[in-house]
Design an enzyme around this catalytic site. Structure first.
Site, PDB file in Angstrom:
ATOM      1  N   ASN A  12       0.717  10.469  -2.354  1.00  0.00           N
ATOM      2  CA  ASN A  12      -0.245  10.393  -3.460  1.00  0.00           C
ATOM      3  C   ASN A  12      -1.616  10.748  -2.884  1.00  0.00           C
ATOM      4  O   ASN A  12      -2.221   9.948  -2.183  1.00  0.00           O
ATOM      5  CB  ASN A  12      -0.225   8.961  -4.027  1.00  0.00           C
ATOM      6  CG  ASN A  12      -1.312   8.722  -5.056  1.00  0.00           C
ATOM      7  OD1 ASN A  12      -1.972   9.668  -5.509  1.00  0.00           O
ATOM      8  ND2 ASN A  12      -1.501   7.471  -5.435  1.00  0.00           N
ATOM      9  N   LYS A  14      -4.349  11.142  -4.445  1.00  0.00           N
ATOM     10  CA  LYS A  14      -5.462  10.562  -5.197  1.00  0.00           C
ATOM     11  C   LYS A  14      -6.543  11.630  -5.426  1.00  0.00           C
ATOM     12  O   LYS A  14      -6.207  12.802  -5.585  1.00  0.00           O
ATOM     13  CB  LYS A  14      -6.003   9.329  -4.475  1.00  0.00           C
ATOM     14  CG  LYS A  14      -4.874   8.349  -4.143  1.00  0.00           C
ATOM     15  CD  LYS A  14      -5.346   7.010  -3.670  1.00  0.00           C
ATOM     16  CE  LYS A  14      -4.132   6.131  -3.400  1.00  0.00           C
ATOM     17  NZ  LYS A  14      -4.468   4.772  -3.034  1.00  0.00           N
ATOM     18  N   HIS A  98      -0.413   3.536 -11.821  1.00  0.00           N
ATOM     19  CA  HIS A  98      -0.945   3.174 -10.501  1.00  0.00           C
ATOM     20  C   HIS A  98      -2.019   2.100 -10.689  1.00  0.00           C
ATOM     21  O   HIS A  98      -2.762   2.130 -11.676  1.00  0.00           O
ATOM     22  CB  HIS A  98      -1.533   4.411  -9.819  1.00  0.00           C
ATOM     23  CG  HIS A  98      -1.865   4.159  -8.382  1.00  0.00           C
ATOM     24  ND1 HIS A  98      -3.012   3.500  -7.999  1.00  0.00           N
ATOM     25  CD2 HIS A  98      -1.192   4.432  -7.237  1.00  0.00           C
ATOM     26  CE1 HIS A  98      -3.025   3.385  -6.682  1.00  0.00           C
ATOM     27  NE2 HIS A  98      -1.929   3.947  -6.198  1.00  0.00           N
ATOM     28  N   GLU A 100      -4.808   1.734  -9.467  1.00  0.00           N
ATOM     29  CA  GLU A 100      -6.175   2.273  -9.622  1.00  0.00           C
ATOM     30  C   GLU A 100      -6.420   2.725 -11.060  1.00  0.00           C
ATOM     31  O   GLU A 100      -7.536   2.632 -11.570  1.00  0.00           O
ATOM     32  CB  GLU A 100      -6.391   3.410  -8.607  1.00  0.00           C
ATOM     33  CG  GLU A 100      -6.578   2.838  -7.195  1.00  0.00           C
ATOM     34  CD  GLU A 100      -6.142   3.762  -6.067  1.00  0.00           C
ATOM     35  OE1 GLU A 100      -5.957   4.965  -6.301  1.00  0.00           O
ATOM     36  OE2 GLU A 100      -5.975   3.249  -4.937  1.00  0.00           O
ATOM     37  N   GLU A 168       3.873  -1.548  -5.384  1.00  0.00           N
ATOM     38  CA  GLU A 168       2.666  -1.405  -4.585  1.00  0.00           C
ATOM     39  C   GLU A 168       1.788  -2.639  -4.749  1.00  0.00           C
ATOM     40  O   GLU A 168       1.021  -2.724  -5.738  1.00  0.00           O
ATOM     41  CB  GLU A 168       1.879  -0.175  -5.038  1.00  0.00           C
ATOM     42  CG  GLU A 168       2.626   1.126  -4.882  1.00  0.00           C
ATOM     43  CD  GLU A 168       1.675   2.298  -4.717  1.00  0.00           C
ATOM     44  OE1 GLU A 168       1.813   3.022  -3.732  1.00  0.00           O
ATOM     45  OE2 GLU A 168       0.775   2.481  -5.565  1.00  0.00           O
ATOM     46  N   GLY A 174      -4.518   0.882   0.728  1.00  0.00           N
ATOM     47  CA  GLY A 174      -5.717   1.350   1.427  1.00  0.00           C
ATOM     48  C   GLY A 174      -6.380   0.309   2.318  1.00  0.00           C
ATOM     49  O   GLY A 174      -7.505   0.495   2.765  1.00  0.00           O
ATOM     50  N   SER A 214      -0.334   1.053   2.339  1.00  0.00           N
ATOM     51  CA  SER A 214      -0.557   1.136   3.792  1.00  0.00           C
ATOM     52  C   SER A 214       0.692   1.513   4.585  1.00  0.00           C
ATOM     53  O   SER A 214       0.907   1.008   5.694  1.00  0.00           O
ATOM     54  CB  SER A 214      -1.162  -0.172   4.318  1.00  0.00           C
ATOM     55  OG  SER A 214      -2.446  -0.378   3.745  1.00  0.00           O
TER      56      SER A 214
HETATM   57  P1  PGA Z   1      -2.228   3.805   0.769  1.00  0.00           P
HETATM   58  O1  PGA Z   1      -2.059   4.059  -0.812  1.00  0.00           O
HETATM   59  O2  PGA Z   1      -0.981   4.339   1.430  1.00  0.00           O
HETATM   60  O3  PGA Z   1      -3.460   4.561   1.155  1.00  0.00           O
HETATM   61  O4  PGA Z   1      -2.342   2.328   0.962  1.00  0.00           O
HETATM   62  C1  PGA Z   1      -0.822   3.928  -1.447  1.00  0.00           C
HETATM   63  C2  PGA Z   1      -0.953   4.232  -2.904  1.00  0.00           C
HETATM   64  O5  PGA Z   1      -1.951   3.842  -3.528  1.00  0.00           O
HETATM   65  O6  PGA Z   1      -0.061   4.880  -3.499  1.00  0.00           O
END
Ligand code: PGA
Length: 252
Positions: A12, A14, A98, A100, A168, A174, A214
């Site tokens: 992803n 983003k 997601h 976010e 997630e 992140g 992560s």
């Molecule tokens: P990350 O993000 O691997 O940077 O923690 C995962 C995601 O949001 O899909």
């Protein structure tokens, strides 16, 4: 031994990536063409990069996905992208719900469900994200929250082929923090069990359940062999081929 379902490692990106980032995809596509991976591999770039990425990836088995879609196929929705448009640009899937999006755009389960149904309408696989906040986990509510999101976000059109669930935990995205493999196994096993009642079509055993938050080359192997984990949704570590490829190769 061939695993069932076949795992999926999806990146992803983003809101990252310009045309210059296509060189990462060139490297990934070349590696996949040279040695076949033990999983399906996907990158979900910003919509602006889908078409050029499709051109770069076409000789390989790399699949592409969008990161969000509108529930309608077209209309007066300035700035939005429909599932049909993503498909037209070369996507085979789209991430919906997601955290976010849930946070930044106040998307509720009902919105996520409509977007997942839109993905199915357009012939895309929906990658539906669920996950608890740290506060919810500390309060012992992780399974309840995930179960509620799953029930509210899964459309009646979902099958084992057109739907992937990504667990997630919000606090792991992140941050460099990850749940223990036992905690991941507990949530994934719970999701699998809930799917027995929620999935109207197809086998709950064959729905791919991805872990995300992560995931790095250093922890991918142990996460990917965890019970009921059928792949990973990778954010930061998917932006660079030298991090993403070891995660793909950790899949056996
Ligand atoms: P990350 O993000 O691997 O940077 O923690 C995962 C995601 O949001 O899909």
């Amino acid at each position: 031994m061939r695993r069932t379902p076949r795992p999926l490692v999806a990146g992803n990106w983003k809101m990252h990536g310009l045309k210059s980032s296509l060189k990462q995809v060139r490297t990934i596509a070349a590696s996949l063409a040279k040695t076949a991976p033990a999983c399906d591999v996907m990158i979900c770039p910003p919509a602006t990069l889908l078409r050029p990425m499709k051109d770069v990836a076409k000789a390989s088995k790399l699949k592409l996905g969008g990161q969000d879609c509108h529930a309608s196929s077209q209309g007066a929705h300035t700035g939005d992208v429909s599932a049909e448009m993503l498909k037209d640009a070369g996507a085979a899937a789209v991430i919906v719900g997601h955290s976010e999006r849930r946070e930044d755009h106040r998307e509720m389960n009902v919105d996520v469900r409509a977007k997942a149904a839109a993905a199915h309408r357009a012939g895309l696989m929906a990658i539906i994200c669920v996950g608890e906040t740290l506060k919810q986990r500390k309060a012992g509510a992780a399974l309840r929250v995930v179960g509620h999101q799953l029930k509210g976000s899964l459309p009646s059109t979902a099958t084992d082929k057109n739907t992937v669930i990504a667990y997630e935990p919000v606090w792991a995205i992140g941050t460099g923090l990850t749940p223990t493999v036992d905690d991941v196994a507990e949530v994934h096993t719970y999701i699998r069990k809930r799917l027995q009642a929620l999935l109207l079509d197809g086998s709950p055993e064959r729905v791919r359940l991805l872990y995300g938050g992560s995931v790095k080359p250093a922890n991918a192997a142990e996460l990917l062999v965890t019970k009921n984990v059928d792949g990973a949704l990778v954010g930061g570590a998917s932006l660079d081929a030298k991090d993403f490829l070891p995660i793909v190769r950790a899949c056996r």
